[in-house]
Design a protein around this motif. Structure first.
Motif, PDB file in Angstrom:
ATOM      1  N   ILE B 194     -11.243  -0.722   9.163  1.00  0.00           N
ATOM      2  CA  ILE B 194     -10.996  -1.605   8.192  1.00  0.00           C
ATOM      3  C   ILE B 194     -11.364  -3.100   8.359  1.00  0.00           C
ATOM      4  N   GLY B 229     -11.168  -4.397   3.752  1.00  0.00           N
ATOM      5  CA  GLY B 229     -10.170  -5.039   3.589  1.00  0.00           C
ATOM      6  C   GLY B 229     -10.322  -6.564   3.276  1.00  0.00           C
ATOM      7  N   ARG B 233      -2.374  -8.104   5.281  1.00  0.00           N
ATOM      8  CA  ARG B 233      -1.626  -6.734   5.806  1.00  0.00           C
ATOM      9  C   ARG B 233      -1.532  -5.941   4.604  1.00  0.00           C
ATOM     10  N   GLY B 236      -4.338  -3.926   4.718  1.00  0.00           N
ATOM     11  CA  GLY B 236      -4.501  -2.914   5.730  1.00  0.00           C
ATOM     12  C   GLY B 236      -3.848  -1.712   5.402  1.00  0.00           C
ATOM     13  N   CYS B 239      -6.041   0.182   2.907  1.00  0.00           N
ATOM     14  CA  CYS B 239      -7.091   0.716   3.461  1.00  0.00           C
ATOM     15  C   CYS B 239      -6.560   1.978   4.480  1.00  0.00           C
ATOM     16  N   ALA B 240      -5.713   1.814   5.013  1.00  0.00           N
ATOM     17  CA  ALA B 240      -4.981   2.811   5.927  1.00  0.00           C
ATOM     18  C   ALA B 240      -4.878   4.179   5.181  1.00  0.00           C
ATOM     19  N   ALA B 253      -8.734  -2.020  13.115  1.00  0.00           N
ATOM     20  CA  ALA B 253      -8.726  -2.817  11.864  1.00  0.00           C
ATOM     21  C   ALA B 253      -9.146  -4.229  12.466  1.00  0.00           C
ATOM     22  N   MET B 258      -4.139  -6.757   9.455  1.00  0.00           N
ATOM     23  CA  MET B 258      -4.241  -5.555   8.747  1.00  0.00           C
ATOM     24  C   MET B 258      -3.869  -4.316   9.617  1.00  0.00           C
ATOM     25  N   ALA B 259      -4.026  -4.551  10.877  1.00  0.00           N
ATOM     26  CA  ALA B 259      -3.428  -3.661  11.651  1.00  0.00           C
ATOM     27  C   ALA B 259      -2.032  -3.254  11.460  1.00  0.00           C
ATOM     28  N   VAL B 262      -1.520  -1.111   8.743  1.00  0.00           N
ATOM     29  CA  VAL B 262      -1.698   0.312   9.231  1.00  0.00           C
ATOM     30  C   VAL B 262      -0.293   0.843   9.661  1.00  0.00           C
ATOM     31  N   GLY B 281      -6.383  -3.757  16.954  1.00  0.00           N
ATOM     32  CA  GLY B 281      -6.456  -4.522  16.210  1.00  0.00           C
ATOM     33  C   GLY B 281      -7.688  -5.747  16.560  1.00  0.00           C
TER      34      GLY B 281
END
Lengths: 346, 346
Positions: B194, B229, B233, B236, B239-240, B253, B258-259, B262, B281
């Motif tokens: 991501i 992304g 958040r 994330g 995209c996850a 990520a 963004m992690a 996920v 991450g």
DNA sequence: ATTAATTTATATTTCTTGACATTTATTTGT
DNA sequence: ACAAATAAATGTCAAGAAATATAAATTAAT
């Protein structure tokens, strides 16, 4: 770099004339004025403030001693300091003690620490700072600043031991009272507390705030609803267990980390924060906004503490008296930050 | 405060004698030496460094311009700067631009910003700083420092547009390569990415690192496993979803936020991070250590960037040449931070 | 010519340092 | 033992940049 001497020579006038023009004093014709100003621009002339300071006996600089830049409270306090000081055209000379790195979290026990602070104060005074602001990493009584300094000192986020050094601190009593009142207003009658280490000023003040609001609302204070944590997430988890057994509908954790521990426990019990159980924290650490659900908490007035400390400092430098000169302590208001972890059950 | 003149008078000797003694120079008897030293102690004498600086034409001070103290990267960089500079007995003059507050997150578009920086540089130069370190809030090309400054400048956490201004940045390629290699080493064959906003240098470099490692491990690069992304958040989380549909066993990520997204998605699917799905991450934000399970990520070498920038600055002040003088860019290594979010499936 | 407005030269101030000069003490040579 | 040479200790003054006060000099206006 061009000096005033060079500039005068280039314009074919005397140093005194240039000085008058640059400092907006009368005694120069419009023509010379224009010439000098243009030439100054062209030569990229900047006055040597160091020389000016020496003559004027004013440096317009303030020493800021920070216990450790990497502790979360400090940057925001310094932001507040720079906010006000830069507006007032004061320069900050920064000294970062890096205490937590040097003494591995136990700095306040070490004698070396006193000596270090004294040395750094001396260094700053040699540089002719007009005052010193000491920025503590967390609130406590700070004894390392001598109270016979020939220049003013202000304590940010800590109490000085001396009346001569004013302190700007968090209004923890008010902050705790505010959030507990909010819990009561949402209909919660049985509110548990998870304290921090009880020998800390933060924990004691926040407990007083809690008791105060109960009293004002004519709810009897039950020591059984007070669980003793130690600021860590694990202790929050442990205390949450104790309190939930006693049937509380809401828990006030004295910091966000311990509130996180409450989340852990509630999750484990397959219950939901903000539904079966309401939780409130304190400090507004960055992570608390990312909890599920986001944590209702109290944000520390860190920026305002720095701002207020600077206001006091410059007030002192201008020979003014502080408002509450008797106490010399200013407690800055916290702000209640309502998110999603408290349910309205009225 | 006592000056050397006063001290000399009190001792009944000349100013020069006092100066010699205070500076450990020969030319004073043991008797006078003792007398002067004792009297200095008694009068609490501190030399006026400002006057010394004027005479010596050296201030041993460095101007540090920070874009915004309250942005998470900046305090650690400044910590690194103070670490080295204070060891070398250089004083930091701090200027906090407070850009994010002033221009509401869009500072790099504003012309005002250029003007502001130039003014602040001028102010610092008037105070005779010997050099200027510019600390950016996040990595990008910084164009606001004039490259004809008469004193050295160093860029921390950003690229200067000029060869004359050396830059110290994060080795994002290496950092990303390191963590992706770790994922591959744990047996993951299908690793989704991501990205952050693709117009950022961070995102581009981290993608190169990803591609590089795949190539070295003879795994074909599949653009379908790259989801775009925007550092948040929410992105994330979105995209996850895309990547999980494509059957990846691990997701890298490009930042911790963004992690976190996920985590949200995986939780929603009643799966477990570190079991069915592995996540890595980037940035090592404080909150990532509190994720469930704690996030494996890459920590930015913020302290080292500040340290290295200071080393270069003082090297320049001593008239030295920088190691890689051709490029004038130093990319500092990141550190892989292994926690619990990646499963070994070899 | 007189007055007023500019401008300049000069000296002083801030404090410290370093080059140079001077005084005092000690050693050497005769 | 006494002058000369050397060494040690101490004092004097200038430099460094800018600001400022004062007095003197110049220019412009009335």
């Amino acid at each position: 770099m061009a000096t005033i001497k060079v500039l005068a020579k280039c314009c074919g006038v005397s140093v005194a004339t240039v000085s008058n023009i640059l400092n907006n004093k009368p005694g120069a014709s419009a023509k010379t004025r224009k010439l000098v100003l243009e030439m100054a621009e062209q030569l990229n002339y900047t006055p040597n403030i160091v020389a000016k300071n020496l003559k004027m006996q004013k440096t317009r600089s303030i020493g800021v001693i920070a216990e450790d830049m990497t502790i979360f409270s400090i940057p925001d306090i310094i932001d507040g300091i720079t906010d006000y000081c830069q507006k007032q055209e004061y320069q900050i000379l920064l000294t970062n003690l890096r205490l937590f790195k040097k003494y591995n979290d136990t700095y306040y026990n070490k004698d070396d620490y006193y000596e270090l602070v004294r040395q750094e104060i001396k260094k700053l005074m040699e540089k002719q700072v007009e005052g010193i602001i000491y920025v503590a990493a967390h609130e406590r009584v700070i004894r390392c600043i001598p109270d016979n300094l020939p220049i003013p000192a202000v304590m940010a986020y800590g109490y000085s031991k001396s009346r001569k050094i004013p302190s700007v601190v968090v209004d923890d009593v008010g902050g705790a009272a505010g959030i507990v009142k909010y819990l009561l207003d949402q209909g919660h009658k049985k509110v548990g507390v998870i304290t921090g280490k009880t020998d800390s000023l933060h924990a004691q003040a926040r407990l007083i705030g809690y008791q105060q609001v109960l009293y004002q609302n004519k709810i009897l204070y039950d020591p059984g609803l007070v669980a003793e944590g130690d600021w860590t997430r694990e202790s929050g988890y442990r205390c949450a267990g104790e309190l939930l057994e006693k049937g509380v509908s809401a828990i006030f954790a004295m910091n966000d980390l311990m509130a996180g521990g409450v989340y852990d426990r509630v999750e484990e019990l397959k219950q939901t924060i903000g539904e079966e159980i309401s939780v409130a924290g304190y400090d507004d650490r960055e992570l608390s906004g990312y909890y599920h659900p986001p944590l209702t908490t109290v944000s520390l007035p860190l920026h305002d503490i720095g701002y207020k400390a600077s206001e006091w400092m410059i007030e002192l430098l201008n020979g003014g008296e502080l408002e509450n000169a008797g106490e010399n302590v200013c407690a800055v208001d916290c702000m209640l930050l309502i998110r999603k972890s408290v349910k309205d059950i009225t």
